[in-house]
Design a protein around this motif. Structure first.
Motif, mmCIF file in Angstrom:
data_model
loop_
_atom_site.group_PDB
_atom_site.id
_atom_site.type_symbol
_atom_site.label_atom_id
_atom_site.label_comp_id
_atom_site.label_asym_id
_atom_site.label_seq_id
_atom_site.Cartn_x
_atom_site.Cartn_y
_atom_site.Cartn_z
ATOM 1 N N MET A 282 -3.032 1.627 8.970
ATOM 2 C CA MET A 282 -2.270 2.670 9.635
ATOM 3 C C MET A 282 -1.637 2.137 10.926
ATOM 4 O O MET A 282 -0.460 2.380 11.198
ATOM 5 C CB MET A 282 -3.210 3.840 9.920
ATOM 6 C CG MET A 282 -2.520 5.116 10.279
ATOM 7 S SD MET A 282 -2.229 5.152 11.999
ATOM 8 C CE MET A 282 -3.887 5.505 12.541
ATOM 9 N N LEU A 283 -2.451 1.387 11.685
ATOM 10 C CA LEU A 283 -1.911 0.817 12.924
ATOM 11 C C LEU A 283 -0.746 -0.111 12.612
ATOM 12 O O LEU A 283 0.262 -0.134 13.309
ATOM 13 C CB LEU A 283 -3.008 0.051 13.677
ATOM 14 C CG LEU A 283 -4.055 0.934 14.351
ATOM 15 C CD1 LEU A 283 -5.229 0.100 14.839
ATOM 16 C CD2 LEU A 283 -3.432 1.676 15.532
ATOM 17 N N LYS A 284 -0.893 -0.871 11.519
ATOM 18 C CA LYS A 284 0.187 -1.773 11.136
ATOM 19 C C LYS A 284 1.430 -0.978 10.746
ATOM 20 O O LYS A 284 2.550 -1.357 11.089
ATOM 21 C CB LYS A 284 -0.250 -2.642 9.952
ATOM 22 C CG LYS A 284 -1.030 -3.859 10.367
ATOM 23 C CD LYS A 284 -1.262 -4.740 9.154
ATOM 24 C CE LYS A 284 -1.735 -6.115 9.535
ATOM 25 N NZ LYS A 284 -1.998 -6.913 8.323
ATOM 26 N N SER A 285 1.228 0.119 10.016
ATOM 27 C CA SER A 285 2.387 0.897 9.593
ATOM 28 C C SER A 285 3.109 1.468 10.796
ATOM 29 O O SER A 285 4.312 1.668 10.776
ATOM 30 C CB SER A 285 1.961 2.015 8.641
ATOM 31 O OG SER A 285 1.380 3.073 9.373
ATOM 32 N N ALA A 370 -0.248 -3.152 5.431
ATOM 33 C CA ALA A 370 0.250 -1.878 5.933
ATOM 34 C C ALA A 370 0.496 -0.896 4.798
ATOM 35 O O ALA A 370 0.312 0.318 4.939
ATOM 36 C CB ALA A 370 1.536 -2.119 6.715
ATOM 37 N N ILE A 371 0.880 -1.433 3.655
ATOM 38 C CA ILE A 371 1.244 -0.551 2.543
ATOM 39 C C ILE A 371 0.071 0.284 2.057
ATOM 40 O O ILE A 371 0.247 1.320 1.415
ATOM 41 C CB ILE A 371 1.844 -1.384 1.388
ATOM 42 C CG1 ILE A 371 2.409 -0.424 0.334
ATOM 43 C CG2 ILE A 371 0.822 -2.301 0.781
ATOM 44 C CD1 ILE A 371 3.291 -1.088 -0.626
ATOM 45 N N VAL A 373 -1.541 2.359 3.430
ATOM 46 C CA VAL A 373 -1.503 3.751 3.881
ATOM 47 C C VAL A 373 -0.839 4.639 2.830
ATOM 48 O O VAL A 373 -1.087 5.835 2.777
ATOM 49 C CB VAL A 373 -0.753 3.910 5.222
ATOM 50 C CG1 VAL A 373 -1.565 3.330 6.351
ATOM 51 C CG2 VAL A 373 0.627 3.301 5.160
ATOM 52 N N SER B 53 7.742 2.958 0.515
ATOM 53 C CA SER B 53 7.136 1.857 1.272
ATOM 54 C C SER B 53 8.132 0.713 1.453
ATOM 55 O O SER B 53 8.090 0.004 2.456
ATOM 56 C CB SER B 53 5.849 1.375 0.601
ATOM 57 O OG SER B 53 6.093 0.999 -0.721
ATOM 58 N N LEU B 58 7.221 -1.431 4.653
ATOM 59 C CA LEU B 58 5.788 -1.727 4.495
ATOM 60 C C LEU B 58 5.597 -2.775 3.410
ATOM 61 O O LEU B 58 4.545 -3.375 3.285
ATOM 62 C CB LEU B 58 5.024 -0.458 4.123
ATOM 63 C CG LEU B 58 5.011 0.657 5.170
ATOM 64 C CD1 LEU B 58 4.334 1.902 4.612
ATOM 65 C CD2 LEU B 58 4.285 0.198 6.420
ATOM 66 N N ARG B 85 9.342 -1.219 12.863
ATOM 67 C CA ARG B 85 8.671 0.072 12.646
ATOM 68 C C ARG B 85 8.274 0.699 13.974
ATOM 69 O O ARG B 85 8.447 1.893 14.183
ATOM 70 C CB ARG B 85 7.420 -0.127 11.783
ATOM 71 C CG ARG B 85 7.700 -0.347 10.309
ATOM 72 C CD ARG B 85 6.455 -0.088 9.472
ATOM 73 N NE ARG B 85 5.356 -1.007 9.785
ATOM 74 C CZ ARG B 85 5.191 -2.180 9.186
ATOM 75 N NH1 ARG B 85 6.052 -2.598 8.265
ATOM 76 N NH2 ARG B 85 4.181 -2.950 9.520
ATOM 77 N N PHE B 91 5.880 7.938 10.972
ATOM 78 C CA PHE B 91 5.251 8.258 9.684
ATOM 79 C C PHE B 91 4.435 9.552 9.755
ATOM 80 O O PHE B 91 3.792 9.825 10.771
ATOM 81 C CB PHE B 91 4.283 7.161 9.274
ATOM 82 C CG PHE B 91 4.936 5.951 8.684
ATOM 83 C CD1 PHE B 91 5.373 5.962 7.362
ATOM 84 C CD2 PHE B 91 5.098 4.806 9.434
ATOM 85 C CE1 PHE B 91 5.966 4.839 6.813
ATOM 86 C CE2 PHE B 91 5.695 3.684 8.893
ATOM 87 C CZ PHE B 91 6.136 3.693 7.581
ATOM 88 N N PHE B 93 1.545 11.073 7.043
ATOM 89 C CA PHE B 93 0.890 10.745 5.783
ATOM 90 C C PHE B 93 0.230 11.968 5.155
ATOM 91 O O PHE B 93 -0.144 12.919 5.844
ATOM 92 C CB PHE B 93 -0.182 9.674 5.987
ATOM 93 C CG PHE B 93 0.338 8.437 6.644
ATOM 94 C CD1 PHE B 93 1.090 7.528 5.904
ATOM 95 C CD2 PHE B 93 0.095 8.173 7.981
ATOM 96 C CE1 PHE B 93 1.575 6.372 6.506
ATOM 97 C CE2 PHE B 93 0.580 7.026 8.586
ATOM 98 C CZ PHE B 93 1.316 6.118 7.854
ATOM 99 N N LEU B 97 -4.469 10.440 8.426
ATOM 100 C CA LEU B 97 -4.763 9.131 9.022
ATOM 101 C C LEU B 97 -4.788 9.125 10.542
ATOM 102 O O LEU B 97 -4.091 8.343 11.185
ATOM 103 C CB LEU B 97 -3.770 8.073 8.511
ATOM 104 C CG LEU B 97 -3.926 7.666 7.059
ATOM 105 C CD1 LEU B 97 -2.904 6.588 6.707
ATOM 106 C CD2 LEU B 97 -5.332 7.132 6.823
ATOM 107 N N LEU B 114 1.321 1.051 21.242
ATOM 108 C CA LEU B 114 1.662 -0.054 20.345
ATOM 109 C C LEU B 114 3.050 -0.591 20.657
ATOM 110 O O LEU B 114 3.344 -1.759 20.447
ATOM 111 C CB LEU B 114 1.607 0.425 18.887
ATOM 112 C CG LEU B 114 0.216 0.716 18.345
ATOM 113 C CD1 LEU B 114 0.304 1.253 16.923
ATOM 114 C CD2 LEU B 114 -0.641 -0.540 18.362
#
Lengths: 804, 228
Positions: A282-285, A370-371, A373, B53, B58, B85, B91, B93, B97, B114
């Motif tokens: 999630m952090l990566k996304s 990342a995918i 998620v 994605s 992603l 990103r 995002f 979800f 998340l 971030l």
């Protein structure tokens, strides 16, 4: 910088919420154990070597049968070493009433250089040195001479007034046969005695103190002449053998505790990595870079190490302090400092284990794509961080490379594990084929459905149980052996120089006073002169400095039967003109059954054939002999007799009564010394028990963590059952059955494994007799079930909550 | 005239499954203009999520070209796409998340952190304003476990909009919510979208939700069709 602050506070919460705290606890435990145990081991070692020096009265002693060469004294003084010389000889001492053979030690005022001299005059104040003109005698001599402090006695030509008694002196001789009462005079009074003349037997000692290097140089630069020798504390190491085993046990326990903590560490880290992969995805996304994630994870690791180090060191010091309490009488008031070594060692160990255990799963965490998620994908994890495993392996080889015990445990663990886990798995499979109640068949099918998982759990559970059992049982076996060495009914008074005419009456008197006694033994002093017609002087063993038995007179005896406390390891006690020999001497001299040995007593030569070889426990304080002859060989030779008996503290009047009735018999009262040794054993026992308890606690913590982790991983599945309408009872019964079965089989596997490893350790490692431990077979499965019970109780409520 | 913010040229995606190559997307092309709202629909397993994605960077297409904001992301490496990103994409979800160890406010400020926005006060203010907008004023310090599903998704909405992304991807945003809560979340999503002028790409099964978007792309057998 604010980001960092946020990362720190987040990391801190992540440690608690993310279930990383068992990692911190395990790290703390590792550090605490290493700090505590290595500090204690270092301290005890230092104390032991200090005591060894005290026993010698110096760091290094030069012994000679000739006066000390002045060149040596000059060399030593030039090198800045402290020296003190002593001469000792035996002579008669006369009081108005009596006379007695005594050992005279003439010393300088600075005697002893190490250890303690405690002299008491009538004032009762301790006096630490012998001054010119003074005379100090052992208490026993006072009674033998029937004299008092203040009386004048004659030693050789000198008339000296007794200043008081020797309460305690270094250089205690631990040989009951050669002990003749001591007295101290000052070196300047030596000539007055007139005892030192050409041909008189005087032995000289030079006590030397200084730093190790200078002492070693002095030794290296001096060429020893005939009759001269060096003694340092390493040579007088008989007492150190007991300590050696204790130290081996200590390092083994450290290793096992570390092993268990390492397993806890690895399991919790794996669990954490599994649970956090979604968060990382999630952090990566959201755009977190690898660098940011690395910072995030390493902050957590750093926090854990820092907290674990601070908490672990403090806990370790506290622990060391607690372990030291029972040892307070043995350890000196001023403890030798141990420096930073234990702390560095602890950090080293924690890093060696912690880095691979933490970084391998955490680096894998970085690879979580990342995918994930959106779509769960199988991930290819990089194996680049596996090199970290080299850390603990290298450390293990460096530190324990030559330690037989450690490798025995490690390899044994591995092999047994594979074998036994397979065995118990097979057993569970077999059980599944039988008919069971619903809960049990559900449980069994669940165990058999995920064999890899079940095997992991089974082996981890069995492994920790086994380590717990090992830590405890090795301790008990070791202590049991020591206790036997010095049984509470061991003799503590020796009577020697009993003439053949007195013997019968003397024994009768001891029996009348109801003092438990040993058999009486004849004592004949002589030498061994030839082995199978080869003169011993020409033998190889004679050249060996370590082997002294060929160069001096020793005590022979004869017997109708061998003492029951001597185990015959080869041959049989039969035949005429035969002799039984102690096994270590036999192997030193290369003597085997059937060899013809020649002896000399008072110029009389006789031979005997070796009929048996015995194992002798020299520390046991029981009368023991290297050579025991059959009656026909030596019974006719002139002999005195000895007997040992046991007297409690309140039986001192009885001992005194015997002493008065038989004034010519020499009594060696070892009660103070025996009590001291027994006290020492008791204290070591206490400390080791505390230590073992700690190890057991660490193990139980590990099992508890394991079970909780395993149960929490089942949460999703159980919630599903619950949502599908399974009753609470059905679910908890199944859980009980599953974990109960696991616990019982793990307990049994652990018992088998522990028994096998223990047997190997005792036989090849500690070289002690072994036995089976039936209670363990019951205790281990019970303990396992108990820990399962506690773990289940602690999580079952949470598990049974239905899905929201 | 509006300009293309997402441009997809003839992309394919195949995966290896049990040693068989499985073609999921078989040559898809379309454009999405800035400020548009687009729903992606299709049966389960049609490739909706795969497409999304790829659009969000992603994952990488097997062939073809994807450009976002004029930059070709299909040739960027992992780190470059992560940067893209964090700067331009938000995002939402299906399963929210949220980070369980962070409270609502911290979850919302996370994307700013971030991104490297280090001013804690301004981050907190923005986050508080958004939480108020989604009706969670006063719940800032609550942990995700203390919030209901709808509330968690509203926190996730706040989190998605806090960086004012150019494009917002929503993957079945109401899939885990009951109808009434879902309706509330949808209203909020579109309101915030309109207010910020964000381009919205939504994957959904729900035709009613799709109707609220300006365009609907239907994925079927690896191909893409614009619905009338």
């Amino acid at each position: 910088m604010k980001t960092n602050k946020m990362i720190v506070s987040w990391s801190w919460r992540e440690i608690w919420f993310g279930q990383l705290w068992p990692v911190m606890v395990a790290l703390t435990l590792i550090i605490a154990c290493v700090v505590a145990l290595s500090t204690l081991a270092l301290r005890v070692e230092k104390v032991m070597s200090n005591q060894g020096r005290a026993l010698l009265a110096a760091d290094l002693v030069f012994r000679s049968s000739n006066p000390i060469p002045t060149t040596l004294i000059e060399q030593a003084e030039q090198a800045g070493l402290t020296v003190s010389s002593q001469s000792r000889f035996q002579t008669m001492a006369f009081s108005d009433a009596n006379m007695q053979l005594v050992t005279v030690k003439s010393v300088e005022s600075n005697y002893p250089l190490r250890g303690e001299l405690d002299l008491r005059s009538t004032t009762g104040q301790p006096i630490r040195e012998v001054k010119p003109g003074e005379l100090w005698v052992s208490e026993r001599l006072l009674s033998l001479l029937d004299a008092n402090t203040g009386d004048t006695i004659a030693i050789g030509d000198a008339e000296l007034k007794i200043n008081g008694v020797i309460k305690y002196e270094p250089e205690l001789a631990y040989n009951p046969f050669n002990s003749i009462p001591n007295l101290f005079i000052h070196g300047s009074d030596l000539d007055k005695t007139g005892a030192v003349q050409v041909g008189s037997r005087v032995r000289y000692r030079l006590f030397i103190n200084g730093d190790l290097q200078t002492l070693a140089n002095l030794q290296a630069n001096y060429e020893l002449q005939a009759g001269e020798s060096w003694v340092d504390q390493n040579k007088e190491s008989r007492a150190a053998r007991l300590m050696d085993k204790a130290k081996q046990y200590l390092s083994l326990t450290i290793l096992m505790v570390i092993l268990m903590a390492a397993v806890t560490l690895i399991l919790t880290c794996l669990h954490y990595a599994r649970n956090r992969s979604e968060t990382v995805s999630m952090l990566k996304s959201m755009g977190a870079s690898r660098a940011w994630l690395r910072l995030w994870l390493s902050t957590q690791v750093l926090i854990m190490f820092v907290v674990a180090f601070v908490a672990g060191s403090s806990l370790g010091l506290l622990l060391e302090y607690l372990l030291r309490i029972p040892l307070v009488d043995i350890l000196p008031k001023e403890l030798p400092s141990v420096g930073v070594q234990p702390f560095l060692f602890a950090i080293g160990v924690a890093l060696c284990i912690g880095l691979p255990a933490l970084l391998i799963p955490l680096t894998r965490l970085l690879d979580a794509p990342a995918i994930n998620v959106i779509q769960k994908r199988e991930t290819q994890y990089s194996k680049t961080s596996w090199w970290l495993l080299l850390l603990p392996i290298t450390a293990l080889i460096t530190f324990y490379g030559t330690n037989k015990l450690v490798w025995m445990v490690l390899i044994g663990l591995l092999v047994l594990f594979v074998l036994l886990a397979g065995l118990s798995y097979g057993l569970l499979k077999l059980l599944a084929k039988l008919k069971w109640s619903a809960a049990f068949s559900l449980a069994l099918s669940r165990i058999n459905r995920s064999p890899r998982n079940s095997m992991m759990q089974l082996s981890a559970l069995a492994g920790s149980l086994m380590l717990v059992a090992l830590i405890w049982l090795i301790k008990s076996d070791l202590l049991g052996d020591w206790q036997q060495t010095l049984a509470p009914d061991a003799p503590n008074v020796f009577a020697i120089n009993i003439s053949p005419e007195q013997q019968e009456g003397y024994l009768k008197q001891v029996d009348t006073l109801e003092l438990p006694r040993s058999d009486a033994f004849a004592i004949i002093r002589g030498r061994i002169t030839a082995i199978n017609d080869q003169n011993t002087i020409e033998s190889e063993a004679y050249q060996n400095e370590e082997i002294r038995i060929l160069k001096r007179e020793i005590n022979f005896t004869w017997a109708k039967e061998l003492p029951v406390y001597n185990e015959v390891v080869a041959g049989e006690w039969t035949g005429e003109k035969t002799v039984s020999i102690e096994q270590e001497v036999a192997s030193e001299l290369g003597i085997t059954l059937g060899d013809q040995l020649t002896f000399e007593v008072n110029s009389q030569i006789f031979s005997a054939t070796v009929n048996s070889i015995r194992a002798v426990e020299w520390q046991s304080l029981k009368p023991n002999f290297v050579f025991i002859f059959s009656e026909d060989v030596v019974a006719d030779l002139p002999a005195t007799w000895m007997v040992s008996f046991r007297a409690e503290t309140d039986q001192t009047p009885l001992v005194n009564q015997i002493a008065r009735e038989y004034p010519t018999v020499t009594l060696l009262d070892l009660r103070t010394m025996a009590n001291k040794i027994q006290g020492l054993l008791k204290q070591i026992t206490f400390s080791l028990t505390g230590l073992a308890g700690l190890g057991v606690l660490a193990g139980i913590l590990l099992i508890f963590t394991l079970l909780r982790l395993s149960l929490s991983e089942r949460k999703r599945e159980i919630t599903l059952y619950r949502t599908l309408g399974a009753s609470k009872k059905r679910i908890s019964n199944t859980l009980w059955a599953e974990y109960g079965l696991l616990a019982i089989s793990a307990g049994l596997v652990a018992a088998i494994a522990a028994e096998i490893i223990l047997f190997s350790l005792m036989t090849w490692g500690f070289e002690l007799p072994t036995q089976l431990h039936p209670t363990m077979w019951l205790v281990l499965p019970l303990l396992a079930v108990l820990v399962v019970f506690v773990s289940l109780i602690s999580v079952i409520k949470e598990l049974l909550k239905p899905l929201r | 005239m509006s300009q293309s913010i997402i441009s997809v040229e003839n992309i394919t995606k195949s995966v290896i499954s049990n040693d068989n190559e499985l073609s999921i997307l078989k040559g898809i092309s379309f454009n999405i203009n800035a400020g548009e709202s687009v729903a992606i629909m299709g049966t389960s397993g049609a490739g909706k999520s795969t497409l999304m994605s790829l659009l969000a960077g992603l994952d990488q297409p097997t062939s073809g070209k994807i450009s976002i904001l004029g930059e070709t992301i299909s040739t960027m490496d992992d780190e470059q796409r992560a940067k893209m990103r964090s700067e331009s994409i938000g995002f939402v979800f299906q399963n929210f998340l949220l980070i369980p160890s962070l409270n609502a406010l911290q979850n919302v400020t996370l994307p700013m952190v971030l991104r490297g926005n280090e001013d804690e006060n301004s981050n907190n203010e923005k986050a508080k304003a958004l939480l108020k907008e989604v009706g969670l004023a006063g719940r800032e310090t609550h942990l995700p476990t203390q919030l209901s599903g709808g509330e968690q998704q509203r926190v996730a909405l706040a989190r998605a909009f806090v960086t004012r992304p150019k494009i917002l991807f929503a993957d079945e945003p109401t899939g885990n919510l009951d109808q009434k809560t879902a309706q509330h979340v949808i209203e909020l999503l579109f309101a915030m979208n309109k207010e910020q002028g964000t381009t919205l790409v939504l994957v959904t099964h729900d035709p009613n939700l799709a109707k609220r978007c300006q365009r609907t792309l239907i994925i079927n057998d690896g191909q893409c069709q614009e619905s009338a």
